[in-house]
Design an enzyme around this catalytic site. Structure first.
Site, short mmCIF file in Angstrom:
data_model
loop_
_atom_site.label_atom_id
_atom_site.label_comp_id
_atom_site.label_asym_id
_atom_site.label_seq_id
_atom_site.Cartn_x
_atom_site.Cartn_y
_atom_site.Cartn_z
N LYS A 162 1.60 -10.88 -6.90
CA LYS A 162 2.61 -11.77 -6.29
C LYS A 162 1.86 -12.78 -5.45
O LYS A 162 0.67 -12.60 -5.19
CB LYS A 162 3.63 -10.97 -5.48
CG LYS A 162 3.04 -10.30 -4.26
CD LYS A 162 4.14 -9.72 -3.39
CE LYS A 162 3.58 -9.34 -2.03
NZ LYS A 162 4.56 -8.81 -1.12
N LYS A 165 3.56 2.66 -8.70
CA LYS A 165 3.05 3.98 -8.32
C LYS A 165 4.16 4.85 -7.71
O LYS A 165 4.32 6.02 -8.05
CB LYS A 165 1.92 3.75 -7.31
CG LYS A 165 1.36 4.94 -6.63
CD LYS A 165 0.17 4.54 -5.76
CE LYS A 165 0.55 4.12 -4.37
NZ LYS A 165 0.63 5.13 -3.34
N GLU A 175 2.86 -6.62 1.19
CA GLU A 175 1.59 -7.34 1.20
C GLU A 175 1.88 -8.82 1.33
O GLU A 175 2.83 -9.33 0.74
CB GLU A 175 0.83 -7.07 -0.10
CG GLU A 175 0.26 -5.68 -0.13
CD GLU A 175 -0.61 -5.44 -1.34
OE1 GLU A 175 -1.15 -6.40 -1.90
OE2 GLU A 175 -0.73 -4.27 -1.72
N VAL A 225 -2.27 -0.35 4.73
CA VAL A 225 -1.35 0.22 5.72
C VAL A 225 -2.09 0.56 7.01
O VAL A 225 -1.67 0.19 8.12
CB VAL A 225 -0.65 1.47 5.14
CG1 VAL A 225 0.13 2.22 6.21
CG2 VAL A 225 0.28 1.08 4.00
N ASP A 249 -12.54 5.36 9.15
CA ASP A 249 -12.64 5.37 7.69
C ASP A 249 -13.99 5.99 7.34
O ASP A 249 -14.97 5.79 8.05
CB ASP A 249 -12.55 3.94 7.15
CG ASP A 249 -12.10 3.93 5.70
OD1 ASP A 249 -10.99 3.46 5.42
OD2 ASP A 249 -12.88 4.41 4.84
N CYS A 301 2.45 -0.49 -4.92
CA CYS A 301 3.52 0.36 -4.40
C CYS A 301 4.59 0.65 -5.44
O CYS A 301 4.80 1.82 -5.79
CB CYS A 301 4.15 -0.29 -3.19
SG CYS A 301 3.07 -0.18 -1.77
N PHE A 339 15.59 -9.57 -4.16
CA PHE A 339 15.13 -8.70 -5.25
C PHE A 339 15.98 -8.82 -6.51
O PHE A 339 16.18 -7.87 -7.26
CB PHE A 339 14.97 -7.24 -4.78
CG PHE A 339 13.68 -7.10 -4.03
CD1 PHE A 339 13.57 -7.61 -2.74
CD2 PHE A 339 12.56 -6.54 -4.61
CE1 PHE A 339 12.37 -7.57 -2.06
CE2 PHE A 339 11.35 -6.49 -3.94
CZ PHE A 339 11.26 -7.00 -2.65
N ASN A 383 11.76 2.21 -2.26
CA ASN A 383 10.94 1.46 -3.22
C ASN A 383 11.49 1.60 -4.63
O ASN A 383 11.50 0.64 -5.40
CB ASN A 383 9.48 1.93 -3.16
CG ASN A 383 8.72 1.21 -2.05
OD1 ASN A 383 9.28 0.36 -1.37
ND2 ASN A 383 7.47 1.55 -1.86
N LYS A 408 11.41 6.73 1.92
CA LYS A 408 10.38 5.79 1.45
C LYS A 408 10.40 5.68 -0.08
O LYS A 408 10.46 4.59 -0.64
CB LYS A 408 9.02 6.28 1.95
CG LYS A 408 7.84 5.57 1.37
CD LYS A 408 7.70 4.16 1.89
CE LYS A 408 6.74 3.39 1.01
NZ LYS A 408 6.10 2.28 1.61
#
Ligand code: UDX
Length: 449
Positions: free
Chosen positions: A336, A279, A154, A11, A30, A276, A265, A224, A220
């Site tokens: 994927k 989790k 992704e 992200v 970072d 994602c 989907f 998901n 969010k």
């Protein structure tokens, strides 16, 4: 605008590079020195189409910088995005310790107003906790908190970021909304100058939704979890199709024409993975639990998904009977296509189950995920083509629907296999064609195949 993005994961790095691409001055921070050095040398820590060119171009043109210092990022930027990892703890809750540490470091270094934006996927009320941390410090500089969840996938993250379906902003004050509105204006109006801009079919602006912080945080998780539930739903329907002779592909098509349902989907298969969905679903269940709501709907979606790899292995047993001492070729390891990400990939479960059943050799092929797969799996013979995976194997199992698997020379595959068995966890072939070619072909939710 001057921006700082803390965290250079999927992200963070995509966000930083894309904001630079639309003309901002961006510092990506970072604490992993090696990673920062690597990015500065032009090597990406993740596989994401178009990211490398984007980073190199924007760094070269002086809009994108990298640092290990939050102090520097805070000093030089008006808006600070937090995009650090929130991995699951043992109990499924998101671990927010990195978010907290970063906040303490920001507030220690703030000299004047800053807008702090949560970009990581965090449980509802994290915004309130961040505010609390800022208030606890004895640095009484003015600030705002906002939530701005990311919906990027992704494999198409860069294009998703620059051409989103919607932008969600959660704020407490209009001042914060105004800054983010300005920042996103070129994307909203689809008017930035880049070959990555998808020309809009209409000139409609991208919808911008401004809410309170809690609603934005829930959007969010709810999005998901809803998509994950949709996948589990069609997988449950696939099981019914198998028992009745129906074809789940046709059922999904028939359902998808209803715009209230939509066709995406609804692909039945070996289940969802990645960092994602599994989790976020788990975290949403935990959030609900903490709020005294037993989200049994999501628990069931999770249970259905956990069962998928076992079911694929059962199909293999139906074809081969005994798995002990068999050689199994595996096509596709990443969760994927178009990513090398192995986190929570269904391939891990499938392969572990095969090994538990005593399969002697697993010959696995993936176009990009092999280096990462080595971190998750043991005793695998990694091969460099689908044909090598088939050669001498008792069966071939398809776990990821990479495009190259759709165009294989199936006659050749059949000749290479010890027995002509293919178990297809992604329904990439036509069962009738496969039968004609002489395969024992088992796929998902398509009648008796
Ligand atoms: C997802 C969301 O799409 C994105 O908006 C969010 O911010 C991050 O999580 P990602 O994890 O990259 O993105 O993958 P996605 O393309 O959504 O697929 C997730 C998983 O679901 C994959 O394992 C995929 O194989 C599976 N899937 C997807 C199905 O099994 N069937 C489908 O119909 C669609």
């Amino acid at each position: 605008m001057k921006l700082c993005i803390i965290g250079t994961g999927h992200v963070g790095l995509v966000t930083g590079a894309c904001f630079a691409e639309i003309g901002n001055q961006v510092i990506c921070v970072d604490n992993d020195e090696e990673k920062i050095k690597m990015i500065k040398r032009g090597r990406m820590p993740i596989y994401e189409p178009e990211l490398e060119e984007l980073v190199k171009r924007n760094a070269g043109e002086g809009r994108l910088f990298f640092s290990t210092s939050i102090a520097e990022g805070t000093r030089k930027s008006r808006v600070i995005f937090i995009a650090v990892g929130t991995p699951p703890k043992e109990n499924g809750e998101a671990d927010l310790s990195s978010v907290e540490k970063v906040c303490r470091e920001i507030v220690r270094n703030m000299k004047d107003y800053r807008l702090i934006v949560e970009k990581s996927t965090v449980p509802v009320q994290t915004g309130q906790w961040i505010k609390h941390i800022f208030r606890l410090s004895n640095n009484h500089v003015d600030f705002d908190i906002a939530s701005n969840p990311e919906f990027l996938r992704e494999g198409s993250a860069v294009r998703d970021f620059l051409n989103p379906d919607r932008i969600v902003i959660g704020v407490e004050r209009e001042r914060a909304a105004e800054i983010l509105r300005q920042l996103y204006q070129p994307i909203i109006n689809r008017e930035f100058n880049s070959d990555l801009r998808i020309p809009a079919s209409s000139s409609d602006p991208v919808p911008l939704l401004v809410t309170d912080i809690q609603s934005s945080e829930i959007i969010k998780h709810a999005s998901n979890s809803f998509l994950a539930t949709k996948i589990s739903f069609i997988n449950a329907v696939a099981d019914l199709c198998e028992r009745t002779g129906a074809d789940v592909e046709k059922v999904a098509e028939g359902m998808g024409h209803d715009p209230r349902i939509g066709s995406s989907f609804l692909k039945a298969g070996v289940g969802f993975g990645g960092f994602c969905f599994p989790k976020d679903l788990q975290a949403f269940i935990r959030i609900a639990e903490k709020l005294n709501y037993d989200f049994t709907l999501l628990k069931e979606a999770q249970r259905i998904n956990k069962e998928r790899p076992r079911q694929l292995v059962r199909k293999l047993e139906e074809a081969l009977w005994i798995l002990k001492d068999k050689t199994i070729g595996v096509l596709g390891l990443s969760f994927k296509p178009y990513t090398d990400d192995m986190r929570f990939a269904p391939s891990i479960e499938v392969i572990k189950l095969l090994q538990k059943e005593g399969a002697k050799v697993i010959k696995a092929y993936d176009p990009v995920a092999t280096p990462n797969a080595k971190l998750f799996l043991n005793n695998i013979e990694y091969v460099s083509s689908p044909y090598e995976a088939a050669s001498g194997s008792d069966a071939l199992v398809i776990i990821t629907e990479w495009e190259e698997f759709r165009n294989l020379d199936l006659e050749k595959i059949k000749g290479l296999l010890e027995t002509p068995v293919i178990v297809d966890g992604r329904n990439i072939y036509d069962p009738r064609e496969m039968q004609k070619l002489g395969f024992i072909y088992k796929s998902i939710g398509r009648g008796s195949s």
